[in-house]
Design a protein around this motif. Structure first.
Motif, PDB file in Angstrom:
ATOM      1  N   ILE A 160       0.778  -1.111   0.071  1.00 29.36           N
ATOM      2  CA  ILE A 160       0.061   0.085   0.100  1.00 29.36           C
ATOM      3  C   ILE A 160       0.995   1.303  -0.017  1.00 29.36           C
ATOM      4  O   ILE A 160       1.864   1.316   0.925  1.00 29.36           O
ATOM      5  CB  ILE A 160      -0.890  -0.128   1.269  1.00 29.36           C
TER       6      ILE A 160
ATOM      7  N   TYR B  51      -2.430   5.402  -3.024  1.00 26.74           N
ATOM      8  CA  TYR B  51      -3.565   6.497  -2.445  1.00 26.74           C
ATOM      9  C   TYR B  51      -2.606   7.823  -2.460  1.00 26.74           C
ATOM     10  O   TYR B  51      -1.528   7.763  -1.902  1.00 26.74           O
ATOM     11  CB  TYR B  51      -3.980   6.125  -1.126  1.00 26.74           C
TER      12      TYR B  51
ATOM     13  N   ARG C 238      -1.783  -1.232  -4.211  1.00 27.00           N
ATOM     14  CA  ARG C 238      -2.629  -0.237  -3.841  1.00 27.00           C
ATOM     15  C   ARG C 238      -2.169   1.257  -3.974  1.00 27.00           C
ATOM     16  O   ARG C 238      -1.097   1.266  -2.817  1.00 27.00           O
ATOM     17  CB  ARG C 238      -3.483  -0.553  -2.584  1.00 27.00           C
TER      18      ARG C 238
ATOM     19  N   HIS D 123      -6.394   5.232   4.099  1.00 28.77           N
ATOM     20  CA  HIS D 123      -6.356   4.064   3.013  1.00 28.77           C
ATOM     21  C   HIS D 123      -7.545   3.075   3.779  1.00 28.77           C
ATOM     22  O   HIS D 123      -7.875   3.173   4.972  1.00 28.77           O
ATOM     23  CB  HIS D 123      -5.220   3.240   2.826  1.00 28.77           C
TER      24      HIS D 123
ATOM     25  N   ILE E  18       1.077   5.222   0.317  1.00 31.04           N
ATOM     26  CA  ILE E  18       0.202   6.571   0.701  1.00 31.04           C
ATOM     27  C   ILE E  18       0.953   7.859   0.299  1.00 31.04           C
ATOM     28  O   ILE E  18       2.179   7.613   0.210  1.00 31.04           O
ATOM     29  CB  ILE E  18      -0.359   6.453   2.034  1.00 31.04           C
TER      30      ILE E  18
ATOM     31  N   GLU F  45      -1.817   9.212  -8.450  1.00 28.99           N
ATOM     32  CA  GLU F  45      -1.409   7.489  -8.164  1.00 28.99           C
ATOM     33  C   GLU F  45      -1.290   7.091  -9.558  1.00 28.99           C
ATOM     34  O   GLU F  45      -0.404   6.144  -9.615  1.00 28.99           O
ATOM     35  CB  GLU F  45      -3.042   6.981  -7.973  1.00 28.99           C
TER      36      GLU F  45
END
Length: 149
Positions: free
Chosen positions: A55, A125, A123, A130, A57, A98
């Motif tokens: 992930i 963001y 993923r 998130h 961010i 992104e």
């Protein structure tokens, strides 16, 4: 001595979270691609998906060095005659940060079915928020070139 080939049940997938604030785009992309492939694990096998979920961010705060914001362009074709389009990265960073990070990571993964499967574990963001808190991701520190340990 036999060569160890991992089976699907041997591979444990973990979740990592990366804060991209102030990290150079290429350095971030190469290290995230390595995690997605599973190269950080001792059971890494090139023909299997051994990697973890990542992930990212704060994708809107990723750093581009030099004059890349003004000079680097994303070039694509619409499919129509004369449909070659160019978009500067300074516009992409404002509209779709992104996408910039996604394309950088995608370029560093294999261009095969396996690479597309690895990319689904990413993923991205643009802000701090998130929706993967239930997976209990571990914080992954990406080092910049000049960071001290």
């Amino acid at each position: 001595m036999k060569t160890f080939i991992p089976k699907k049940e041997d591979i444990k997938k973990e979740w990592h979270i990366v804060d991209a604030e102030g990290i150079v785009l290429g350095r971030l992309a190469s290290q995230v691609a390595s995690i997605l492939r599973g190269k950080h694990k001792p059971i890494y096998t090139p023909n299997m998906d051994c990697g973890d979920h990542v992930i990212i961010i704060n994708a809107d705060k990723v750093a581009l060095t030099g004059k890349k914001l003004e000079q680097k362009e994303h070039i694509y074709h619409t499919g129509y005659v004369g449909g070659l389009k160019r978009v500067q990265y300074k516009h992409l960073m404002l509209d779709k940060p992104e996408f910039v990070v996604y394309e950088a990571v995608r370029g560093m993964l294999p261009k095969t079915k396996l690479g597309r499967k690895m990319l689904k574990k990413l993923r991205i963001y643009s802000g701090e928020q998130h929706e993967h808190i239930a997976q209990k991701p571990k914080v992954l520190k990406i080092r910049n070139k000049h960071d001290k340990e």
